[in-house]
Design an enzyme around this catalytic site. Structure first.
Site, PDB file in Angstrom:
ATOM      1  N   LYS A  10       0.841  -1.203   0.000  1.00  0.00           N
ATOM      2  CA  LYS A  10       0.000   0.000   0.000  1.00  0.00           C
ATOM      3  C   LYS A  10       0.883   1.263   0.000  1.00  0.00           C
ATOM      4  O   LYS A  10       2.099   1.185   0.273  1.00  0.00           O
ATOM      5  CB  LYS A  10      -0.931  -0.049   1.215  1.00  0.00           C
ATOM      6  N   ARG A 113      -1.058 -14.631   4.339  1.00  0.00           N
ATOM      7  CA  ARG A 113      -1.802 -13.950   5.421  1.00  0.00           C
ATOM      8  C   ARG A 113      -1.048 -14.078   6.750  1.00  0.00           C
ATOM      9  O   ARG A 113      -1.022 -13.152   7.551  1.00  0.00           O
ATOM     10  CB  ARG A 113      -3.218 -14.530   5.573  1.00  0.00           C
ATOM     11  N   THR A 119      -5.283  -7.603  10.617  1.00  0.00           N
ATOM     12  CA  THR A 119      -5.669  -6.337   9.959  1.00  0.00           C
ATOM     13  C   THR A 119      -5.133  -5.137  10.744  1.00  0.00           C
ATOM     14  O   THR A 119      -4.579  -4.202  10.174  1.00  0.00           O
ATOM     15  CB  THR A 119      -7.208  -6.261   9.832  1.00  0.00           C
ATOM     16  N   ARG A 130       3.036  -6.636   9.464  1.00  0.00           N
ATOM     17  CA  ARG A 130       2.304  -5.562  10.152  1.00  0.00           C
ATOM     18  C   ARG A 130       2.743  -5.424  11.614  1.00  0.00           C
ATOM     19  O   ARG A 130       2.759  -4.327  12.159  1.00  0.00           O
ATOM     20  CB  ARG A 130       0.793  -5.804  10.041  1.00  0.00           C
ATOM     21  N   ASN A 150      -1.817  -0.195   7.061  1.00  0.00           N
ATOM     22  CA  ASN A 150      -1.222  -1.467   7.497  1.00  0.00           C
ATOM     23  C   ASN A 150      -0.332  -2.105   6.431  1.00  0.00           C
ATOM     24  O   ASN A 150      -0.164  -3.318   6.383  1.00  0.00           O
ATOM     25  CB  ASN A 150      -2.316  -2.429   7.973  1.00  0.00           C
ATOM     26  N   HIS A 153      -1.880  -5.231   1.252  1.00  0.00           N
ATOM     27  CA  HIS A 153      -3.121  -5.982   1.065  1.00  0.00           C
ATOM     28  C   HIS A 153      -2.725  -7.403   0.709  1.00  0.00           C
ATOM     29  O   HIS A 153      -1.785  -7.607  -0.076  1.00  0.00           O
ATOM     30  CB  HIS A 153      -3.966  -5.418  -0.083  1.00  0.00           C
TER      31      HIS A 153
HETATM   32  P1  ATP Z   1      -6.600  -6.188   3.180  1.00  0.00           P
HETATM   33  O1  ATP Z   1      -7.863  -6.670   2.498  1.00  0.00           O
HETATM   34  O2  ATP Z   1      -6.257  -4.762   2.812  1.00  0.00           O
HETATM   35  O3  ATP Z   1      -5.475  -7.161   3.010  1.00  0.00           O
HETATM   36  P2  ATP Z   1      -7.515  -7.240   5.656  1.00  0.00           P
HETATM   37  O4  ATP Z   1      -8.043  -8.383   4.842  1.00  0.00           O
HETATM   38  O5  ATP Z   1      -6.551  -7.557   6.761  1.00  0.00           O
HETATM   39  O6  ATP Z   1      -6.832  -6.156   4.741  1.00  0.00           O
HETATM   40  P3  ATP Z   1     -10.145  -6.087   5.623  1.00  0.00           P
HETATM   41  O7  ATP Z   1     -11.179  -6.435   6.626  1.00  0.00           O
HETATM   42  O8  ATP Z   1     -10.273  -6.655   4.251  1.00  0.00           O
HETATM   43  O9  ATP Z   1      -8.711  -6.411   6.254  1.00  0.00           O
HETATM   44  O10 ATP Z   1     -10.100  -4.505   5.557  1.00  0.00           O
HETATM   45  C1  ATP Z   1      -9.514  -3.839   4.444  1.00  0.00           C
HETATM   46  C2  ATP Z   1      -8.686  -2.668   4.960  1.00  0.00           C
HETATM   47  O11 ATP Z   1      -9.559  -1.679   5.530  1.00  0.00           O
HETATM   48  C3  ATP Z   1      -7.713  -2.984   6.089  1.00  0.00           C
HETATM   49  O12 ATP Z   1      -6.495  -3.498   5.616  1.00  0.00           O
HETATM   50  C4  ATP Z   1      -7.522  -1.619   6.728  1.00  0.00           C
HETATM   51  O13 ATP Z   1      -6.641  -0.798   5.958  1.00  0.00           O
HETATM   52  C5  ATP Z   1      -8.928  -1.031   6.624  1.00  0.00           C
HETATM   53  N1  ATP Z   1      -9.769  -1.286   7.810  1.00  0.00           N
HETATM   54  C6  ATP Z   1     -10.526  -2.393   8.057  1.00  0.00           C
HETATM   55  N2  ATP Z   1     -11.200  -2.281   9.200  1.00  0.00           N
HETATM   56  C7  ATP Z   1     -10.861  -1.058   9.707  1.00  0.00           C
HETATM   57  C8  ATP Z   1     -11.221  -0.323  10.889  1.00  0.00           C
HETATM   58  N3  ATP Z   1     -12.079  -0.830  11.774  1.00  0.00           N
HETATM   59  N4  ATP Z   1     -10.668   0.896  11.090  1.00  0.00           N
HETATM   60  C9  ATP Z   1      -9.802   1.415  10.189  1.00  0.00           C
HETATM   61  N5  ATP Z   1      -9.432   0.805   9.058  1.00  0.00           N
HETATM   62  C10 ATP Z   1      -9.946  -0.425   8.815  1.00  0.00           C
HETATM   63 MG    MG Z   2      -9.265  -8.099   3.074  1.00  0.00          MG
END
Ligand code: ATP
Ligand code: MG
Length: 176
Positions: A10, A113, A119, A130, A150, A153
């Site tokens: 990112k 992962r 996340t 992370r 974070n 992705h």
């Molecule tokens: P990614 O899909 O980006 O790999 P992830 O699968 O770990 O991340 P997701 O639930 O898909 O998490 O959320 C997508 C992105 O949205 C997260 O990586 C983070 O940047 C943001 N995000 C998710 N939940 C929150 C939250 N509660 N507060 C702030 N940002 C959030």
């Molecule tokens: Mg995701």
């Protein structure tokens, strides 16, 4: 079982000069970089990657168990996540990203992962990308009304990996 996964570094990872270090975590875990490109992400692709009009997707954000929520709680959770996705678009569109396809022999989607962590960087274990390199948290990003930064992705499932590879690399992704 898919033998590959999709990742992008990112904009915060690129801004902080962490491209090489992040890729090192994947390589040390036995994953191989198959395709890699630094790009300026476009709005249409980001919209498809993190869709605002897909209720099921919105409800998976944050990977929470929502089975016990009342209708009212579910509605509030949905509205909050919708706002998070809007903030996420702004975050991912804030600068260049590095997209890549990683390959591995044993469930690379789960392996990636694991290497990435949780996340929320604040909840991510030491040894994960992370957990070691993350400097943001949900508490901080919520207070500042932005998405949590974070660094990477990573696809959540093999089906998601194939969809995302098609979306970001198009039909010619096997050309070397
Ligand atoms: P990614 O899909 O980006 O790999 P992830 O699968 O770990 O991340 P997701 O639930 O898909 O998490 O959320 C997508 C992105 O949205 C997260 O990586 C983070 O940047 C943001 N995000 C998710 N939940 C929150 C939250 N509660 N507060 C702030 N940002 C959030
Ligand atoms: Mg995701």
């Amino acid at each position: 079982m898919s033998s590959r996964s999709f990742v992008f570094i990112k904009p915060d990872g690129v801004r902080r000069n962490l491209i090489g270090e992040i890729i090192g975590y994947f390589e040390k875990a036995g994953l191989k970089v198959d395709k890699l490109q630094k790009i300026e992400p476009d709005e249409a692709t980001v919209n498809k990657h993190y869709p605002l009009d897909d209720r099921d997707y919105i409800l998976t954000l944050g990977h929470r168990d929502i089975s016990g929520l009342s209708d009212k709680e579910l509605k509030a959770f949905y509205q909050k996540n919708l706002e998070v996705v809007k903030r996420l678009h702004k975050y991912v569109l804030s600068g260049p990203i590095v997209k890549m396809i990683l390959i591995g022999t044993e469930n690379p989607v789960a392996k990636v992962r694991e290497v990435v962590g949780k996340t929320n960087p604040a909840d991510s274990p030491k040894g994960s990308i992370r957990g070691d390199l993350g400097i943001d948290s949900f508490v901080k990003s919520d207070a500042e009304e932005r998405a949590c930064e974070n660094l990477v992705h990573a696809s959540g499932t093999p089906a998601e990996a194939e969809r995302e590879i098609k979306l970001w690399f198009g039909e010619d992704f096997n050309v070397i």
